[in-house]
Design a protein around this motif. Structure first.
Motif, PDB file in Angstrom:
ATOM      1  N   TRP A 118     -13.761 -21.737 -13.038  1.00  0.00           N
ATOM      2  CA  TRP A 118     -12.766 -21.005 -12.251  1.00  0.00           C
ATOM      3  C   TRP A 118     -11.395 -21.612 -12.539  1.00  0.00           C
ATOM      4  CZ3 TRP A 118     -15.783 -24.839 -10.324  1.00  0.00           C
ATOM      5  CH2 TRP A 118     -15.226 -25.796  -9.474  1.00  0.00           C
ATOM      6  N   HIS A 119     -10.389 -20.748 -12.579  1.00  0.00           N
ATOM      7  CA  HIS A 119      -9.040 -21.236 -12.861  1.00  0.00           C
ATOM      8  C   HIS A 119      -8.016 -20.201 -12.403  1.00  0.00           C
ATOM      9  CE1 HIS A 119      -8.447 -18.616 -16.454  1.00  0.00           C
ATOM     10  NE2 HIS A 119      -9.733 -18.822 -16.683  1.00  0.00           N
ATOM     11  N   CYS A 120      -6.755 -20.604 -12.386  1.00  0.00           N
ATOM     12  CA  CYS A 120      -5.687 -19.702 -11.972  1.00  0.00           C
ATOM     13  C   CYS A 120      -5.338 -18.738 -13.097  1.00  0.00           C
ATOM     14  CB  CYS A 120      -4.450 -20.501 -11.556  1.00  0.00           C
ATOM     15  SG  CYS A 120      -3.615 -21.370 -12.904  1.00  0.00           S
ATOM     16  N   ASN A 121      -4.579 -17.709 -12.761  1.00  0.00           N
ATOM     17  CA  ASN A 121      -4.165 -16.738 -13.775  1.00  0.00           C
ATOM     18  C   ASN A 121      -2.893 -17.212 -14.484  1.00  0.00           C
ATOM     19  OD1 ASN A 121      -2.036 -16.155 -12.020  1.00  0.00           O
ATOM     20  ND2 ASN A 121      -2.814 -14.142 -11.445  1.00  0.00           N
ATOM     21  N   ALA A 122      -2.299 -16.354 -15.292  1.00  0.00           N
ATOM     22  CA  ALA A 122      -1.145 -16.738 -16.098  1.00  0.00           C
ATOM     23  C   ALA A 122       0.043 -17.161 -15.255  1.00  0.00           C
ATOM     24  CB  ALA A 122      -0.740 -15.584 -17.018  1.00  0.00           C
ATOM     25  N   LEU A 123       0.068 -16.738 -13.991  1.00  0.00           N
ATOM     26  CA  LEU A 123       1.186 -17.068 -13.111  1.00  0.00           C
ATOM     27  C   LEU A 123       0.827 -18.135 -12.088  1.00  0.00           C
ATOM     28  CD1 LEU A 123       2.624 -13.484 -12.540  1.00  0.00           C
ATOM     29  CD2 LEU A 123       3.409 -15.241 -14.141  1.00  0.00           C
ATOM     30  N   GLY A 124      -0.331 -18.761 -12.264  1.00  0.00           N
ATOM     31  CA  GLY A 124      -0.696 -19.871 -11.396  1.00  0.00           C
ATOM     32  C   GLY A 124      -1.376 -19.500 -10.103  1.00  0.00           C
ATOM     33  N   VAL A 125      -1.898 -18.275 -10.000  1.00  0.00           N
ATOM     34  CA  VAL A 125      -2.528 -17.800  -8.767  1.00  0.00           C
ATOM     35  C   VAL A 125      -4.043 -17.798  -8.922  1.00  0.00           C
ATOM     36  CG1 VAL A 125      -2.742 -15.853  -7.171  1.00  0.00           C
ATOM     37  CG2 VAL A 125      -0.525 -16.386  -8.212  1.00  0.00           C
ATOM     38  N   TYR A 126      -4.743 -18.306  -7.895  1.00  0.00           N
ATOM     39  CA  TYR A 126      -6.207 -18.289  -7.874  1.00  0.00           C
ATOM     40  C   TYR A 126      -6.701 -17.041  -7.151  1.00  0.00           C
ATOM     41  CZ  TYR A 126      -6.836 -23.155  -9.396  1.00  0.00           C
ATOM     42  OH  TYR A 126      -6.869 -24.325 -10.119  1.00  0.00           O
ATOM     43  N   THR A 171      -8.695 -16.282   1.171  1.00  0.00           N
ATOM     44  CA  THR A 171      -7.814 -15.386   1.925  1.00  0.00           C
ATOM     45  C   THR A 171      -8.009 -13.928   1.545  1.00  0.00           C
ATOM     46  OG1 THR A 171      -6.037 -15.573   0.286  1.00  0.00           O
ATOM     47  CG2 THR A 171      -6.060 -17.213   2.055  1.00  0.00           C
ATOM     48  N   ASP A 172      -8.794 -13.661   0.491  1.00  0.00           N
ATOM     49  CA  ASP A 172      -9.002 -12.280   0.046  1.00  0.00           C
ATOM     50  C   ASP A 172     -10.320 -12.188  -0.712  1.00  0.00           C
ATOM     51  OD1 ASP A 172      -8.456 -12.678  -2.983  1.00  0.00           O
ATOM     52  OD2 ASP A 172      -6.644 -13.494  -2.062  1.00  0.00           O
ATOM     53  N   ASP A 173     -10.656 -10.975  -1.128  1.00  0.00           N
ATOM     54  CA  ASP A 173     -11.938 -10.733  -1.793  1.00  0.00           C
ATOM     55  C   ASP A 173     -11.843 -10.692  -3.319  1.00  0.00           C
ATOM     56  OD1 ASP A 173     -13.273 -10.557   0.649  1.00  0.00           O
ATOM     57  OD2 ASP A 173     -12.816  -8.411   0.851  1.00  0.00           O
ATOM     58  N   GLU A 174     -10.699 -11.000  -3.886  1.00  0.00           N
ATOM     59  CA  GLU A 174     -10.556 -11.001  -5.343  1.00  0.00           C
ATOM     60  C   GLU A 174     -11.380 -12.142  -5.935  1.00  0.00           C
ATOM     61  OE1 GLU A 174      -9.083  -8.789  -7.113  1.00  0.00           O
ATOM     62  OE2 GLU A 174      -8.123  -7.665  -5.498  1.00  0.00           O
ATOM     63  N   ARG A 175     -11.971 -11.895  -7.139  1.00  0.00           N
ATOM     64  CA  ARG A 175     -12.782 -12.931  -7.768  1.00  0.00           C
ATOM     65  C   ARG A 175     -12.543 -12.994  -9.283  1.00  0.00           C
ATOM     66  NH1 ARG A 175     -12.814 -13.985  -3.246  1.00  0.00           N
ATOM     67  NH2 ARG A 175     -14.566 -14.470  -1.855  1.00  0.00           N
ATOM     68  N   TYR A 176     -11.367 -12.586  -9.747  1.00  0.00           N
ATOM     69  CA  TYR A 176     -11.086 -12.669 -11.182  1.00  0.00           C
ATOM     70  C   TYR A 176     -10.999 -14.136 -11.627  1.00  0.00           C
ATOM     71  CZ  TYR A 176      -6.333 -12.981  -9.183  1.00  0.00           C
ATOM     72  OH  TYR A 176      -5.236 -13.323  -8.432  1.00  0.00           O
ATOM     73  N   LEU A 177     -11.301 -14.345 -12.901  1.00  0.00           N
ATOM     74  CA  LEU A 177     -11.247 -15.660 -13.542  1.00  0.00           C
ATOM     75  C   LEU A 177     -12.187 -16.662 -12.865  1.00  0.00           C
ATOM     76  CD1 LEU A 177      -7.413 -15.853 -14.243  1.00  0.00           C
ATOM     77  CD2 LEU A 177      -9.216 -14.793 -15.612  1.00  0.00           C
TER      78      LEU A 177
END
Length: 299
Positions: A118-126, A171-177
């Motif tokens: 697991w890691h953050c996206n290109a803008l540093g968001v998990y 805080t949300d249901d997103e699970r990308y990366l």
């Protein structure tokens, strides 16, 4: 990251249970890498050599050093998706991550181990923690850059990270990366993702866990123990090259270098420093990252 993530100590026993990993749809396990396919030659010639590490000469010497453990950090989400392609709709430089997991004592490959990344996206968001943002690069890019260099010991957590030590609730249901996949009979596991970005107080990195002695079922992975928790790191040359490519170039967060990072152990591949392959001056085309991890399956 929080104060918990800044602390580096000796290897310690991890939780002895693991909740079920929910399997993603069949389409999610079709993995592709740079140029649309995984780089089959990323470990070319290493099939017989990687598991040997340093020559033992029959002396009983440990044949492959333990890969350094680092803190889990506050943004781990258990029971994540069982898949090799974790990209979803995230923009960024295509990254093929190919890991090999071996027993550091016997040098035997660990087959059927469950590997989380697991890691953050290109803008540093998990994913799962979008509300916490990421310095000047979170929530869709841009933002006001912080003034001056970070002071004191970096906590690693994006601003608004909730404070305090320990795990943070999503805080949300997103699970990308985020994703989990099994090692093959030679200990290899491959993921398709994007080159991570950065956020305040941390260098560019990917989190990883290795689980053993669990059971693979039709719906996922159950039980077992966690024998390794670590982070994978990127050299400065590659990070500087990525920073010239959109959307990384829109991230205005002050970047922490590899040498400045308080988590990276500073011991090269043993500490999780990835071996990277990409075309010079054309990193946007994609990167192949490889590493052999020596772990203790009995820990």
């Amino acid at each position: 990251m929080t104060g918990q993530e800044a602390a580096r100590g000796p290897k310690h026993t991890r939780d002895l249970t693991r909740r079920k990993v929910v399997a993603a749809g069949a389409g999610a396990v079709v993995a592709a890498g740079v140029g649309g396919t995984f780089a089959a030659g990323a470990f070319a010639g290493e099939d017989t050599r990687a598991a040997k590490g340093t020559a033992t000469g029959g002396s009983g010497e440990v044949c492959y050093k333990l890969t350094s453990e680092t803190t889990e950090g506050p943004y781990y989400i258990d029971a994540d998706k069982l898949r090799r392609d974790v990209t979803e709709d995230q923009e960024g430089i295509p990254l093929t991550l190919r890991l090999r997991v071996v027993d550091s004592e016997t040098c035997e490959p660990l087959a059927n181990a469950a590997v989380d990344i697991w890691h953050c996206n290109a803008l540093g968001v998990y994913s799962g923690y979008e509300a916490m943002g990421s310095g000047g690069g979170g929530g869709g890019g841009g933002g006001t850059p912080p003034s001056g260099m970070p002071t004191g010991t970096p906590t690693g957590a994006p601003p608004g990270g909730g404070g305090g030590g320990g795990h943070q609730e999503p805080t949300d249901d997103e699970r990308y990366l985020r994703g989990t996949w099994r090692t093959d009979k030679r200990g290899f596991v491959e993921f398709r993702t994007v080159f991570p970005g950065w956020y305040q107080g941390r260098c560019v990195h990917i989190h990883t866990k290795v689980h053993v002695n669990g059971t693979w079922t039709d719906t996922g992975y159950e039980g077992g123990t966690t024998c390794h928790t670590g982070q994978l790191f990127f050299d400065e040359e590659s990070v500087l090259a990525s920073a010239e490519v959109e959307p990384y170039s829109t991230n205005t967060t002050t970047r922490t270098t590899l040498d400045e990072d308080t988590i990276y152990p500073g011991n090269g591949t043993q500490g999780g420093l990835l071996k990277l392959q990409y075309r010079k001056n054309a990193i946007a085309k994609g990167v192949v990252a490889t590493l052999t991890m020596g772990v203790d399956p009995t820990d």
